[in-house]
Design an enzyme around this catalytic site. Structure first.
Site, short mmCIF file in Angstrom:
data_model
loop_
_atom_site.label_atom_id
_atom_site.label_comp_id
_atom_site.label_asym_id
_atom_site.label_seq_id
_atom_site.Cartn_x
_atom_site.Cartn_y
_atom_site.Cartn_z
N ASP A 32 12.76 41.66 39.64
CA ASP A 32 13.01 40.52 38.11
C ASP A 32 11.91 39.81 38.24
O ASP A 32 12.01 38.81 37.16
CB ASP A 32 13.84 40.71 38.02
CG ASP A 32 14.74 39.64 39.21
OD1 ASP A 32 14.19 39.89 40.28
OD2 ASP A 32 15.79 39.19 38.88
N HIS A 239 -16.35 42.53 48.17
CA HIS A 239 -15.06 41.84 47.27
C HIS A 239 -13.31 41.62 48.71
O HIS A 239 -12.68 41.30 47.58
CB HIS A 239 -14.71 42.45 46.23
CG HIS A 239 -15.23 42.39 45.10
ND1 HIS A 239 -15.57 43.11 44.22
CD2 HIS A 239 -17.08 41.52 44.61
CE1 HIS A 239 -16.41 42.41 42.97
NE2 HIS A 239 -17.14 41.56 44.01
N ASP A 256 -16.72 33.03 47.66
CA ASP A 256 -17.20 33.60 45.93
C ASP A 256 -16.12 32.75 45.24
O ASP A 256 -14.81 33.19 45.05
CB ASP A 256 -17.79 34.20 46.05
CG ASP A 256 -17.95 35.21 44.33
OD1 ASP A 256 -17.39 34.17 43.93
OD2 ASP A 256 -18.65 36.31 44.54
N ASP A 267 -18.14 31.20 37.87
CA ASP A 267 -18.69 32.17 39.09
C ASP A 267 -19.55 31.58 39.92
O ASP A 267 -20.39 32.05 39.59
CB ASP A 267 -19.05 33.71 38.54
CG ASP A 267 -18.45 34.69 39.45
OD1 ASP A 267 -18.49 34.51 40.87
OD2 ASP A 267 -19.23 36.59 39.72
N HIS A 346 -25.88 45.51 45.85
CA HIS A 346 -26.01 45.00 44.95
C HIS A 346 -26.74 44.22 43.16
O HIS A 346 -28.12 44.01 43.90
CB HIS A 346 -24.35 44.13 44.04
CG HIS A 346 -24.57 42.59 45.31
ND1 HIS A 346 -25.10 41.59 44.89
CD2 HIS A 346 -24.20 42.02 45.51
CE1 HIS A 346 -25.10 40.53 45.00
NE2 HIS A 346 -24.60 40.78 46.03
N HIS A 357 -16.95 38.97 35.27
CA HIS A 357 -17.92 41.02 34.62
C HIS A 357 -17.84 40.83 33.08
O HIS A 357 -16.87 41.50 32.49
CB HIS A 357 -17.29 41.50 35.12
CG HIS A 357 -17.70 41.66 36.88
ND1 HIS A 357 -17.10 41.88 37.84
CD2 HIS A 357 -18.12 40.48 37.10
CE1 HIS A 357 -17.48 41.76 38.72
NE2 HIS A 357 -18.40 40.44 38.60
N GLU A 380 -26.62 35.90 40.82
CA GLU A 380 -26.49 35.62 42.45
C GLU A 380 -26.80 36.79 42.75
O GLU A 380 -26.35 37.85 44.20
CB GLU A 380 -25.11 36.52 42.68
CG GLU A 380 -24.43 38.21 41.29
CD GLU A 380 -23.03 38.90 41.27
OE1 GLU A 380 -22.78 38.27 42.35
OE2 GLU A 380 -22.91 38.13 39.88
N TYR A 384 -26.89 40.89 52.90
CA TYR A 384 -25.97 41.08 54.20
C TYR A 384 -26.42 41.82 55.65
O TYR A 384 -27.17 42.84 55.41
CB TYR A 384 -24.97 42.08 53.47
CG TYR A 384 -24.97 41.86 51.82
CD1 TYR A 384 -23.81 40.79 51.78
CD2 TYR A 384 -25.67 41.70 50.48
CE1 TYR A 384 -22.82 39.79 51.05
CE2 TYR A 384 -25.55 41.10 49.57
CZ TYR A 384 -24.08 40.41 49.28
OH TYR A 384 -24.28 39.49 48.31
N ARG A 402 -24.85 34.86 50.61
CA ARG A 402 -25.07 34.48 47.86
C ARG A 402 -24.75 33.48 47.93
O ARG A 402 -24.09 33.04 48.59
CB ARG A 402 -23.79 36.12 48.12
CG ARG A 402 -23.91 35.99 46.99
CD ARG A 402 -23.68 37.22 45.86
NE ARG A 402 -21.64 37.02 46.23
CZ ARG A 402 -20.60 37.48 47.19
NH1 ARG A 402 -21.47 38.71 47.61
NH2 ARG A 402 -19.79 37.44 47.46
N GLU A 404 -24.94 32.35 44.05
CA GLU A 404 -24.74 32.49 43.11
C GLU A 404 -24.17 31.34 41.94
O GLU A 404 -23.56 30.49 41.97
CB GLU A 404 -23.52 33.64 43.02
CG GLU A 404 -22.66 33.61 41.36
CD GLU A 404 -21.52 34.27 41.32
OE1 GLU A 404 -20.70 34.56 42.26
OE2 GLU A 404 -21.52 35.03 40.19
N1 GLY Z 1 -17.02 37.27 41.76
C1 GLY Z 1 -17.37 38.84 41.82
C2 GLY Z 1 -18.78 38.15 41.22
O1 GLY Z 1 -19.92 37.75 41.75
O2 GLY Z 1 -19.55 39.70 40.81
MN MN Z 2 -20.81 36.64 40.17
MN MN Z 3 -19.18 35.54 42.45
#
Ligand code: GLY
Ligand code: MN
Ligand code: MN
Length: 448
Positions: A32, A239, A256, A267, A346, A357, A380, A384, A402, A404
């Site tokens: 619950d 992720h 991140d 972000d 990416h 996003h 970003e 890797y 990374r 960003e």
């Molecule tokens: N935090 C997810 C991205 O950087 O797209």
């Molecule tokens: Mn991002």
């Molecule tokens: Mn991010």
């Protein structure tokens, strides 16, 4: 701001149209216990209503008269004593600037009446099963009443095509909220940098991030998306967010994480040494990613293609991969054949706003969209090198970097909303050695 958003939607409707939106419902977490409510983003954009089970109807009469109707949970003193205050229709009119509001149990009757009169319906089919089923039933029932002079609407149109496009362009008020989310998130990253020590657990840094988000009034959960605190080889899981491992001396940690302020996201990614000092190999990788990020940010200018920043970033990353001795071919060939993709993985940018996003078209008919002032997107780039990647020099393995930031497209120089987060090698090392107050640790015996 929310009323202005409704006006903009209504401006794009024709006479004889209605538009229907359903807000978020509570979701069960276990038994619950419910997850904290996160309002559906477009519903928030149009209403500023933070209650569950609310709905909105916008109508533009054939006579051009416009109506904005909000449906909310009924007042209920007994329920409110247990689970919290409700606006009720009167509170909604008063506090959310609506002229018409009803209890949500009147939604179907009101909409059925409007459907019998309207020509077209804007809605987001496939988003809410109950609303979709009700609409189909209502249309069937109108079709059956043809002899009474009733007819179903002629067209059902995707409301997303209007509201998603509106959300691409951030107003001055929205930008201020994003600046606030960014400032809070920058502070969170700086606290994590200052407090990080070898031997700490990744979740301890996560706790400092979330403490900072909530301390400064971020939304219920604090974060805009589950925070990634990935030390060493974990940074190569894009992720990763279990954040359950110890952080070792000599490794870097990739964070991140961004807070969500009044539903607007930040972000931010930063990668820094767990012990506060970059090793020579870490410096080399970091400098490549940083150079790519700086050049790519400069490409986020009105008139440039959305994907230009990605191309700029990849060209620079390929130069760097060549210098690092990773590429087996020349830079041009690596770009042409995407031989870099194994290490760059990416894309470089996505819109950001109410969703991390965020919605909005960045490519149509095979072509990249041109950037315009008011858009906000991330930049970003990353590199890797998993621990088991024996195609790269040994000193690079087990490292992921990374960087960003969130960039506002202006009429001139791009505005970096997240610029307060340390980023140069010197600034990161300084932030890692800074005194920054964290919540006190518990003086209790360790429990295993
Ligand atoms: N935090 C997810 C991205 O950087 O797209
Ligand atoms: Mn991002
Ligand atoms: Mn991010």
């Amino acid at each position: 701001m929310f009323k202005a958003h409704r006006r903009e939607f209504l401006d794009r409707m024709h006479d004889g149209d209605i538009a229907l939106f359903q807000g978020a419902a509570l979701a069960t977490r276990n038994h619950d216990v419910e997850f904290p409510l996160r309002q559906q983003s477009s519903f928030w954009y149009l209403t500023g209503c933070h209650e569950a089970d609310a709905a909105l109807m916008l109508a533009k009469g054939v006579d051009g008269v416009e109506e904005e109707t909000l449906f909310v949970l009924p007042r209920d003193p007994a329920r409110e004593t247990w689970v919290g205050r409700r606006l009720g229709p009167e509170g909604a009119m008063d506090q959310l600037d609506f002229d018409i509001a009803f209890n949500n149990d009147e939604f179907q009757a009101e909409v059925s009446e409007a459907l019998a009169k309207c020509k077209r319906v804007w809605c987001q089919l496939g988003f809410n099963d109950e609303l979709d089923a009700f609409l189909l039933d209502a249309i069937k029932s109108l079709r059956a009443k043809g002899r009474l002079g009733l007819a179903p609407p002629e067209q059902i149109l995707d409301a997303g095509s209007i509201v998603h496009e509106l959300r691409v362009f951030k107003s001055a008020e929205e930008l201020d909220l994003m600046r606030k989310a960014s400032a809070i998130s920058a502070e969170a990253h700086m606290l994590a940098m200052a407090q990080c020590r070898p031997g700490m657990m990744e979740y301890e840094l996560e706790a400092l991030l979330h403490y900072t988000f909530r301390r400064h009034g971020c939304n219920d959960a604090g974060w805009a998306y589950p925070s990634i605190v990935a030390a060493g080889d974990n940074a190569n899981i894009l992720h990763y967010n279990t954040n359950h491992m110890a952080m070792n001396d000599g490794d870097m940690v990739l964070i991140d994480a961004g807070g969500e302020y009044q539903c607007y996201a930040a972000d931010i990614t930063r990668t820094f040494p767990v012990n506060g000092k970059f090793s020579p190999a870490q410096r080399d990788i970091y400098e490549v990613v940083l150079a790519a990020q700086i050049d790519a940010i400069d490409a986020v200018r009105a008139g440039n293609e959305f994907h230009f920043a990605h191309d700029v970033s990849i060209a620079k990353l390929c130069d760097g991969l060549h210098q690092l001795g990773v590429l087996k071919c020349g830079v041009e060939e690596a770009i042409a054949t995407e031989a870099h993709k194994q290490w760059t993985i990416h894309n470089t940018s996505h819109y950001i706003g109410l969703d991390v996003h965020d919605c909005g078209i960045s490519r149509a008919d095979g072509k990249s969209r041109l950037l315009e002032p008011g858009m906000v997107l991330t930049v970003e780039p990353g590199l890797y090198f998993p621990a088991n990647d024996d195609s790269v020099p040994a000193e690079l393995r087990g490292t992921g970097v990374r960087i960003e930031d969130d960039i506002h497209v202006t009429g001139g120089v791009p505005e970096n909303l997240t610029a307060a987060t340390p980023k140069t090698l010197a600034d990161v090392e300084e932030a890692c050695s800074a005194e920054r107050i964290a919540p006190p640790t518990l003086d209790t015996a360790e429990i295993h």
